[in-house]
Write an enzyme that holds these catalytic residues in place. Sequence first.
Site, PDB file in Angstrom:
ATOM      1  N   TYR A  57     -14.485   6.529 -12.642  1.00  0.00           N
ATOM      2  CA  TYR A  57     -14.343   5.322 -11.819  1.00  0.00           C
ATOM      3  C   TYR A  57     -15.001   4.127 -12.494  1.00  0.00           C
ATOM      4  O   TYR A  57     -14.406   3.053 -12.598  1.00  0.00           O
ATOM      5  CB  TYR A  57     -14.966   5.555 -10.444  1.00  0.00           C
ATOM      6  CG  TYR A  57     -14.979   4.314  -9.573  1.00  0.00           C
ATOM      7  CD1 TYR A  57     -13.852   3.941  -8.846  1.00  0.00           C
ATOM      8  CD2 TYR A  57     -16.118   3.517  -9.487  1.00  0.00           C
ATOM      9  CE1 TYR A  57     -13.854   2.794  -8.064  1.00  0.00           C
ATOM     10  CE2 TYR A  57     -16.126   2.370  -8.698  1.00  0.00           C
ATOM     11  CZ  TYR A  57     -14.995   2.016  -7.984  1.00  0.00           C
ATOM     12  OH  TYR A  57     -15.015   0.881  -7.219  1.00  0.00           O
ATOM     13  N   ASP A  98       3.136   2.581  -4.782  1.00  0.00           N
ATOM     14  CA  ASP A  98       2.202   3.472  -5.457  1.00  0.00           C
ATOM     15  C   ASP A  98       1.956   2.853  -6.822  1.00  0.00           C
ATOM     16  O   ASP A  98       2.826   2.908  -7.699  1.00  0.00           O
ATOM     17  CB  ASP A  98       2.786   4.872  -5.591  1.00  0.00           C
ATOM     18  CG  ASP A  98       1.901   5.827  -6.386  1.00  0.00           C
ATOM     19  OD1 ASP A  98       0.835   5.386  -6.881  1.00  0.00           O
ATOM     20  OD2 ASP A  98       2.274   7.005  -6.534  1.00  0.00           O
ATOM     21  N   VAL A  99       0.798   2.213  -6.995  1.00  0.00           N
ATOM     22  CA  VAL A  99       0.573   1.448  -8.229  1.00  0.00           C
ATOM     23  C   VAL A  99       0.403   2.338  -9.454  1.00  0.00           C
ATOM     24  O   VAL A  99       0.339   1.814 -10.580  1.00  0.00           O
ATOM     25  CB  VAL A  99      -0.630   0.480  -8.093  1.00  0.00           C
ATOM     26  CG1 VAL A  99      -0.386  -0.540  -6.998  1.00  0.00           C
ATOM     27  CG2 VAL A  99      -1.934   1.233  -7.871  1.00  0.00           C
ATOM     28  N   ASP A 131       0.859  -1.182   0.000  1.00  0.00           N
ATOM     29  CA  ASP A 131       0.000   0.000   0.000  1.00  0.00           C
ATOM     30  C   ASP A 131       0.896   1.233   0.000  1.00  0.00           C
ATOM     31  O   ASP A 131       2.076   1.147   0.353  1.00  0.00           O
ATOM     32  CB  ASP A 131      -0.897   0.005   1.248  1.00  0.00           C
ATOM     33  CG  ASP A 131      -2.165   0.835   1.077  1.00  0.00           C
ATOM     34  OD1 ASP A 131      -2.050   2.083   0.989  1.00  0.00           O
ATOM     35  OD2 ASP A 131      -3.259   0.257   1.042  1.00  0.00           O
TER      36      ASP A 131
END
Length: 261
Positions: free
Chosen positions: A168, A72-73, A46
């Site tokens: 989203y 941090d994806v 995370d």
Amino acid sequence: MLDTYKTFAADCFAGRTVLITGAASGMGLETARAFASKGAEVVMADRDETGLDRYGGELRESGAKVHTVAVDVSNPESIDAMFSYCDANLRHLDNLVTCAAIITAKRIFEQDWAHWQRVHGVNLLGTFFTVQGAAKRMVENSSGGNIVCVASDAGVHGGGGLIADTAYAASKAGTLSIVKSVARELAGRKVRINALNPGPTDSPMHSHIEQSLKDRIAGNLPMRRMGRPDDMAASILFLCSDAASFVYGAALDTDGGSMFR
């Protein structure tokens, strides 16, 4: 642990590893707890390092074998570093669960280019490149592996700006497409990939929703309640378990009936 997981044997994931992104809160955290309770070696990833330290420490104190790694994806170098950590600390990677995501609820004329880049950088690009990294390693493992990508019912029936917006919803529709596409490409390679479609879930991700709206949403669902993180974690356990060995390229709706309202 919650009784939600009593269906699964206490050691059903013993000797297996799992990488969970978005593991410092909500669904990701509960998924980490669920896997740990069933004997898995867990890597919690995370960008919230404080949450990782707190909850990873709690799980270790309970006797679980848990690693924590900051990621941090939306940053490809950070994803690479996460997998380098896994390569150095795990025997091999057996399971991946992509929970890392951000949810936004803006009306159509409030959404600008930067907003879409931010949402899709995490939810879509982050998911794909995390899946890519895990799949590469799993294909090289003789035992293969399992991948579960957390999508959303919004990816099927759209957002609308009240609970989730267009950016989203589109990112979660894209997540469903990633799962289908990767499943086609990896057919026969001993890597199973599936999606989880949560419905409205009472978790920190939905803290932007007022309680009165949550009550209204719950009242409109056939189950007459919003989902809980443990509902989702139990479905993820199933998808990664041997009981789901013939479930492939699918999307499991864990939504209290929201799909057929």
